[in-house]
Design a protein around this motif. Sequence first.
Motif, short mmCIF file in Angstrom:
data_model
loop_
_atom_site.label_atom_id
_atom_site.label_comp_id
_atom_site.label_asym_id
_atom_site.label_seq_id
_atom_site.Cartn_x
_atom_site.Cartn_y
_atom_site.Cartn_z
N GLY A 53 0.83 -1.20 0.00
CA GLY A 53 0.00 0.00 0.00
C GLY A 53 0.87 1.26 0.00
N THR A 54 0.25 2.36 -0.31
CA THR A 54 0.91 3.67 -0.36
C THR A 54 1.55 4.00 1.00
N PRO A 55 2.72 4.65 1.02
CA PRO A 55 3.28 5.09 2.29
C PRO A 55 2.23 5.88 3.11
N GLY A 56 2.09 5.49 4.38
CA GLY A 56 1.14 6.16 5.27
C GLY A 56 -0.17 5.42 5.48
N VAL A 57 -0.43 4.36 4.70
CA VAL A 57 -1.70 3.63 4.89
C VAL A 57 -1.70 2.79 6.16
N GLY A 58 -0.51 2.57 6.73
CA GLY A 58 -0.44 1.86 8.00
C GLY A 58 0.13 0.45 7.91
N LYS A 59 0.97 0.20 6.92
CA LYS A 59 1.56 -1.14 6.74
C LYS A 59 2.36 -1.57 7.97
N THR A 60 3.24 -0.67 8.43
CA THR A 60 4.14 -1.03 9.53
C THR A 60 3.37 -1.22 10.84
N THR A 61 2.40 -0.34 11.07
CA THR A 61 1.56 -0.45 12.27
C THR A 61 0.81 -1.78 12.27
N PHE A 62 0.22 -2.11 11.12
CA PHE A 62 -0.53 -3.35 10.98
C PHE A 62 0.40 -4.57 11.15
N LYS B 38 1.87 14.85 9.31
CA LYS B 38 2.42 14.60 10.67
C LYS B 38 3.83 14.02 10.59
N ARG B 39 4.11 13.35 9.47
CA ARG B 39 5.43 12.75 9.27
C ARG B 39 6.43 13.79 8.76
N HIS B 40 5.96 15.03 8.57
CA HIS B 40 6.78 16.14 8.07
C HIS B 40 7.34 15.87 6.69
N GLN C 136 -9.63 -1.53 3.94
CA GLN C 136 -9.61 -0.13 4.36
C GLN C 136 -8.90 -0.01 5.71
N HIS C 137 -8.09 1.04 5.88
CA HIS C 137 -7.26 1.14 7.09
C HIS C 137 -7.19 2.58 7.60
N ASP C 138 -8.40 3.19 7.75
CA ASP C 138 -8.47 4.59 8.22
C ASP C 138 -8.47 4.70 9.74
N THR C 139 -9.05 3.71 10.40
CA THR C 139 -9.30 3.82 11.84
C THR C 139 -8.78 2.60 12.61
N GLU C 140 -8.77 2.73 13.93
CA GLU C 140 -8.40 1.61 14.80
C GLU C 140 -9.34 0.42 14.57
N GLU C 141 -10.63 0.73 14.35
CA GLU C 141 -11.62 -0.33 14.11
C GLU C 141 -11.30 -1.09 12.83
N HIS C 142 -10.92 -0.34 11.80
CA HIS C 142 -10.51 -0.98 10.54
C HIS C 142 -9.34 -1.93 10.77
N MET C 143 -8.39 -1.46 11.57
CA MET C 143 -7.20 -2.29 11.83
C MET C 143 -7.59 -3.55 12.59
N GLU C 144 -8.47 -3.40 13.56
CA GLU C 144 -8.91 -4.56 14.36
C GLU C 144 -9.60 -5.58 13.44
P1 ADP Z 1 3.21 2.85 6.47
O1 ADP Z 1 4.10 1.83 7.10
O2 ADP Z 1 2.23 2.26 5.50
O3 ADP Z 1 3.95 4.00 5.85
P2 ADP Z 1 2.56 3.52 9.23
O4 ADP Z 1 2.26 2.18 9.82
O5 ADP Z 1 3.89 4.12 9.52
O6 ADP Z 1 2.31 3.51 7.64
O7 ADP Z 1 1.39 4.49 9.70
C1 ADP Z 1 1.39 5.89 9.42
C2 ADP Z 1 0.68 6.62 10.54
O8 ADP Z 1 -0.70 6.29 10.55
C3 ADP Z 1 1.19 6.29 11.94
O9 ADP Z 1 1.21 7.47 12.68
C4 ADP Z 1 0.17 5.33 12.49
O10 ADP Z 1 0.04 5.44 13.88
C5 ADP Z 1 -1.10 5.77 11.80
N1 ADP Z 1 -2.02 4.65 11.54
C6 ADP Z 1 -1.72 3.53 10.85
N2 ADP Z 1 -2.77 2.72 10.74
C7 ADP Z 1 -3.80 3.32 11.40
C8 ADP Z 1 -5.17 2.97 11.63
N3 ADP Z 1 -5.71 1.82 11.18
N4 ADP Z 1 -5.94 3.84 12.33
C9 ADP Z 1 -5.41 4.99 12.80
N5 ADP Z 1 -4.11 5.38 12.59
C10 ADP Z 1 -3.31 4.56 11.90
#
Ligand code: ADP
Length: 181
Positions: free
Chosen positions: A17-26, A115-117, A154-162
């Motif tokens: 996915g595009t940088p910022g979609v939350g790959k690393t967090t997931f 937020k990532r500047h 979809q990965h906009d919210t905490e609920e989406h991630m869950e």
């Molecule tokens: P990527 O690895 O795809 O570039 P990150 O995992 O670094 O994305 O996430 C980018 C930002 O978005 C982080 O600040 C993270 O906390 C936030 N974030 C990621 N996934 C979610 C989510 N499902 N709901 C809310 N915030 C999220």
Amino acid sequence: IEQMCAKRQRPNLLITGTPGVGKTTFCEALASRSGLQHVEVSKLVREKRLYREWDDELDCSIFDEEMVQDALEPLLERGGCLLDFHSSSFLDENDFDLVIVLRADTSVLYDRLEKRHYPESKIKQNVEAEIFQSCLDEAQEAFEETTVSIWELQHDTEEHMEDALERAQPSPQHANCLHCS
Ligand code: ADP
Ligand code: MN
Ligand code: MN
């Protein structure tokens, strides 16, 4: 799918996915729940210098496909990898059991990258890539759906991630495999 699983004791998943979609967090969350190994490819590229070129405009490296393939080969052969990367065209579909493409709403993505500047140009480029679903297209071209499933989540919210984490949990019938049920 079972046939694909037989190639490896443990499945390999690609999270793209595009940088910022939350790959690393997931991936971090799924790794701690599943015991799969989180492989953050962009970090590997940086640390092992798997690039030969530098993009002056975006101030980032242009990874070298062959160098990254060589670095990933032993990991993917062993199995049990949770590969975290924005690009997939250079990967071999036979190395993966499941591909997850994470998606984010345009304004959500914009805020996260701000937020990532990231500089404005880089934010714009990534937001456009998300609008044009570049990573999804790339994955669909790289992976035959008959060989490996591609999930767009979809990965906009905490609920989406869950929800996404629950879907990707191992089934009791096949505890070592995340996609069988
Ligand atoms: P990527 O690895 O795809 O570039 P990150 O995992 O670094 O994305 O996430 C980018 C930002 O978005 C982080 O600040 C993270 O906390 C936030 N974030 C990621 N996934 C979610 C989510 N499902 N709901 C809310 N915030 C999220
Ligand atoms: Mn990341
Ligand atoms: Mn299986």
